[in-house]
Design a protein around this motif. Sequence first.
Motif, PDB file in Angstrom:
ATOM      1  N   GLY A   1       1.461 -10.840  13.516  1.00 42.61           N
ATOM      2  CA  GLY A   1       1.235 -10.327  14.860  1.00 42.61           C
ATOM      3  C   GLY A   1       1.165  -8.815  14.909  1.00 42.61           C
ATOM      4  N   ARG A   2       0.272  -8.291  15.714  1.00 46.81           N
ATOM      5  CA  ARG A   2       0.135  -6.840  15.846  1.00 46.81           C
ATOM      6  C   ARG A   2      -0.469  -6.488  17.201  1.00 46.81           C
ATOM      7  NH1 ARG A   2      -3.337  -8.715  11.814  1.00 46.81           N
ATOM      8  NH2 ARG A   2      -5.575  -8.580  12.300  1.00 46.81           N
ATOM      9  N   ILE A   3      -0.160  -5.311  17.675  1.00 51.36           N
ATOM     10  CA  ILE A   3      -0.732  -4.776  18.905  1.00 51.36           C
ATOM     11  C   ILE A   3      -1.215  -3.363  18.622  1.00 51.36           C
ATOM     12  CG2 ILE A   3       0.634  -6.186  20.488  1.00 51.36           C
ATOM     13  CD1 ILE A   3       2.520  -3.831  20.818  1.00 51.36           C
TER      14      ILE A   3
ATOM     15  N   TRP B   1      -4.408  -7.115  21.061  1.00 46.73           N
ATOM     16  CA  TRP B   1      -3.292  -7.946  20.612  1.00 46.73           C
ATOM     17  C   TRP B   1      -3.834  -9.063  19.742  1.00 46.73           C
ATOM     18  CZ3 TRP B   1      -2.288 -13.094  22.749  1.00 46.73           C
ATOM     19  CH2 TRP B   1      -1.130 -13.683  22.233  1.00 46.73           C
ATOM     20  N   TYR B   2      -3.154  -9.316  18.621  1.00 50.80           N
ATOM     21  CA  TYR B   2      -3.530 -10.386  17.695  1.00 50.80           C
ATOM     22  C   TYR B   2      -2.257 -11.095  17.240  1.00 50.80           C
ATOM     23  CZ  TYR B   2      -5.193 -12.713  13.446  1.00 50.80           C
ATOM     24  OH  TYR B   2      -5.485 -13.639  12.470  1.00 50.80           O
ATOM     25  N   HIS B   3      -2.279 -12.450  17.287  1.00 46.20           N
ATOM     26  CA  HIS B   3      -1.083 -13.200  16.899  1.00 46.20           C
ATOM     27  C   HIS B   3      -1.490 -14.517  16.238  1.00 46.20           C
ATOM     28  CE1 HIS B   3       3.153 -14.315  17.091  1.00 46.20           C
ATOM     29  NE2 HIS B   3       2.754 -15.536  17.401  1.00 46.20           N
TER      30      HIS B   3
END
Length: 245
Positions: A47-49, A95-97
Motif C-alpha cells: 500500500g502507498r499514497i 492511492w494504491y492498495h
Amino acid sequence: VGLQIQYLGGELTRKASPVVGGDVELKADDMGVGATFGVLYQYSEGGRIGVNYRSQVNHTLDGHVKISNSTGGVANAYYRAEADLTTPDIISFGWYHELDEKWAVMSDIAWTNWSVFKELRVQDKVGTRADAVTTYEWDDTMFYSLGVNYKYDDQWKFQTGVAYDEGAASDEHRTAGIPDSDRYWLSVGTEYKMNESVTWNIGYSHLWGDDAKVTEDSRAATGSGFAGTFENHVDIVTAGVNISF
C-alpha cells in the motif's frame, strides 16, 4: 522535485465580434518551463499514497492571425500576432492498495486551477489592429477516479476503472470552439509480461459528456449569432511497450 518542459502549439479560433468584424484563426506555438514536486509514502508492503504538484507554465504564443468572413467593412487580413496563455497548476493525490496477491484497488483525485484562464487576447505584433478577445472565465475543476487491477498469473494483468471529470466552462461562458462539460470515463486494459525485460500494455477508454449548451452573441452587431447544444463522446485506444535493461 523535477522540471517540466511544456510545448504548446496549435490552432485557436474565435467567431466574429463587433471589434474584429471577422472570424479569427490563430496558429501559434511556444515552449515554457515549470516545476513538479511529488511525495510518496509506502504505509505497507502493498500500500502507498502520494501527492504531486505541477506548477503553472506561462506561454507567449507566437504565430499569425488570419481574418476571414469579414463584416462591417473590415477587410480580410493575415498578420503576425501573439497571445499570452497560462496553463494551470495541478495538485493530485493517489492511492494504491493490494488486497491480496491477485487484487489491487487504486484511486486518484486531482484539482486543476483552470480559473487562471480568463480570456484569450490576440495582439497584433505591429500594433495597428485592435486586440481580438475571447472571454472564457473558466472555473477550477476536480477529477475523481477509482480502479481495480486483477493479476491473473505472472504474465497477465487486467485493469478496469471509472472516473468523473468536471468541466471548466459554465453555461454562461462556454464557447463553440471549446464546448467543455462534465465528463465520465469507463476504461479497461490489459498488461502482458513477455519476459523479465519486455511488458506490453493496451487500453481502451470511452468518455461521454453532459450536453454542452452554447450561446454566443459575438455577432450581435450584424444580427446573427449561435445557440445550440453539443453532445460529446470520445474513444481512446492506447498501446505501449516497456523495455528494461
